[in-house]
Write an enzyme that holds these catalytic residues in place. Structure first.
Site, short mmCIF file in Angstrom:
data_model
loop_
_atom_site.label_atom_id
_atom_site.label_comp_id
_atom_site.label_asym_id
_atom_site.label_seq_id
_atom_site.Cartn_x
_atom_site.Cartn_y
_atom_site.Cartn_z
N TYR A 52 104.96 37.23 46.78
CA TYR A 52 106.26 37.71 47.24
C TYR A 52 106.56 39.11 46.71
O TYR A 52 106.70 39.32 45.50
CB TYR A 52 107.38 36.72 46.85
CG TYR A 52 107.21 35.33 47.47
CD1 TYR A 52 106.24 35.09 48.45
CD2 TYR A 52 108.03 34.27 47.09
CE1 TYR A 52 106.09 33.82 49.01
CE2 TYR A 52 107.88 33.00 47.66
CZ TYR A 52 106.89 32.79 48.61
OH TYR A 52 106.74 31.54 49.18
N HIS A 111 98.57 28.46 47.14
CA HIS A 111 99.49 28.83 48.23
C HIS A 111 99.05 28.29 49.60
O HIS A 111 99.87 27.88 50.40
CB HIS A 111 99.64 30.35 48.26
CG HIS A 111 100.97 30.81 48.77
ND1 HIS A 111 101.61 31.91 48.29
CD2 HIS A 111 101.79 30.33 49.73
CE1 HIS A 111 102.77 32.08 48.92
NE2 HIS A 111 102.89 31.13 49.80
#
Ligand code: NAP
Length: 282
Positions: A52, A111
Site C-alpha cells: 500500500y 497477499h
C-alpha cells in the site's frame, strides 16, 4: 463491538475492522483521525500491507494511528508474493515492523498466491512466530486449490484467515471458499465490502432493497450491507474509511440486527452467480 474467534488463533477479534488500501491518496490527517476514531469504537483490526503506497501507508499513516495504543490493536500486514521466499518473507516482515514502529504483527498474510514455493513462505511464517515477530499468519486471495495445497504443508489450525474479495455484487466465495474455510476453522475476512467505492446506487434494483431495509431500521444502506456480509460466524469485514463520518457510519452497523426475511430479500436482490474455479480479485 461484537467479537469473534479469529480462525486458528483462538483470539477474539472484532467483526468489523479497518482497511487502509489507497489511504496515501487521502487527506493524511483525516485518515489518521478516522483510524483512531475506529480504534476508539472498537474496530481494532487494522489491515495494511507493504504494497500500500509502496510502504507509505504503513510508515506514515498506520504507524501514526496506532502510536501509543499498540496493545489494543490487532495489526495485520501482508507480504508481496514476489518477496515471499523464505529469506524474502523474513526481511519483508522486518521492513514492515520498522515502518509500523512496532515489535510484532498480530497476523501476517501472503497477499496472493505467487510463484515462490508456498512451503518456503510457510516456513518463514513459522520462524517469525517462533521469534515473536508475528503472532499468527494467514493467506489472502486463496482459491480452494491454493488452500488444498496449503493444507499439505501445515495444519488447518495454523491458518488464521483467508482474506478475500466479498461484497454484495461479488459473492463468489460463498460457493466453495467459504465452506472450505468454515470446515477447517479458518476465518474469512471479506475485503472491499463496498466494492472499493462502487456501492449499489439507491435507485438501482438492489439499492432500492437496501434502502427499504435501512429505512425500517433507521439505518443506512451501507450498514445493512455490512451486516449481511458478516451474517455468518466465520465472517469478518474490513471497510476502508478515510473520513471520520464514514467510519462512524460503518461502526454503527454492528448494532443493526437483520431478520431472516430481510437477509433473504438481500440474498435475492444480489444473487451469488454461477460457480467458477477462478477466485475473483479486485
Ligand atoms: P471498500 O471498503 O469497499 O470501499 C472504500 C470506499 O468506500 C472509500 O472510497 C470510502 O471513502 C468509501 N466509504 C467507506 N465508508 C463509507 C460510508 N459509510 N459512506 C460512504 N462512503 C464510504 O474498499 P477497499 O479499500 O477496496 O477495501 C477495504 C480494505 O480491504 C482495503 O482498504 C484493504 O485494507 C483491504 N483489501 C485487501 C485486498 C487484498 O488483496 N487482500 C484487496 C483490496 C482491499 P473514504 O475513504 O473517503 O472514507
Amino acid at each position: 463491538m461484537e467479537q469473534r474467534v479469529f480462525g486458528g488463533t483462538g483470539k477474539q477479534v472484532p467483526v468489523l475492522g479497518q482497511g487502509t488500501w489507497q489511504m496515501e491518496e487521502d487527506d493524511r490527517e483525516e485518515a489518521i483521525r478516522s483510524l483512531r476514531a475506529g480504534l476508539d469504537l472498537g474496530l481494532t483490526q487494522v489491515d495494511t500491507a507493504e504494497l500500500y503506497g509502496h510502504g507509505r501507508v504503513e510508515e506514515s499513516i498506520v504507524s501514526e494511528a496506532i502510536a501509543g495504543r499498540r496493545e489494543g490493536v490487532f495489526l495485520v500486514s501482508k507480504v508481496m508474493p514476489s518477496n515471499a521466499t523464505y529469506a524474502g518473507t523474513l526481511t519483508a516482515c522486518e521492513r514492515s515492523l520498522k515502518r509500523l514502529r512496532t515489535d510484532w504483527l498480530d497476523c501476517y498474510l501472503l497477499h496472493w498466491p505467487g510463484s515462490h514455493p508456498l512451503a518456503e513462505t510457510v516456513r518463514a511464517f513459522e520462524k517469525l512466530v517462533a521469534d515473536g515477530k508475528i503472532r499468527s499468519w494467514g493467506v489472502s486471495n486463496f482459491a480452494v486449490s491454493d488452500l488444498d495445497e496449503l493444507l499439505t504443508l501445515t495444519k488447518p489450525e495454523r491458518i488464521a484467515c483467508n482474506q478475500v474479495l466479498y461484497h454484495l455484487e461479488e459473492r463468489a466465495i460463498e460457493h466453495a471458499v467459504l465452506p472450505w474455510c468454515e470446515e477447517q476453522g479458518v476465518a474469512v475476512v471479506g475485503y472491499s465490502p463496498f466494492g472499493n467505492g462502487r456501492f449499489p446506487k439507491p435507485q438501482s434494483p438492489g439499492g432500492r432493497v437496501l434502502e427499504a431495509i435501512a429505512r425500517a431500521h433507521d439505518a443506512t444502506a451501507r450498514q445493512v450491507a455490512l451486516q449481511f456480509l458478516v451474517r455468518r460466524p466465520s465472517l469478518f469485514a474490513i471497510p476502508k474509511a478515510s473520513r471520520v463520518a464514514h467510519l462512524r457510519d460503518n461502526a454503527a452497523a454492528v448494532s443493526l440486527k437483520l431478520s431472516s426475511d430481510e437477509l433473504a430479500r438481500i440474498d435475492a436482490a444480489f444473487p451469488k452467480g454461477a460457480y467458477s474455479d477462478e477466485l475473483p480479485v479486485i
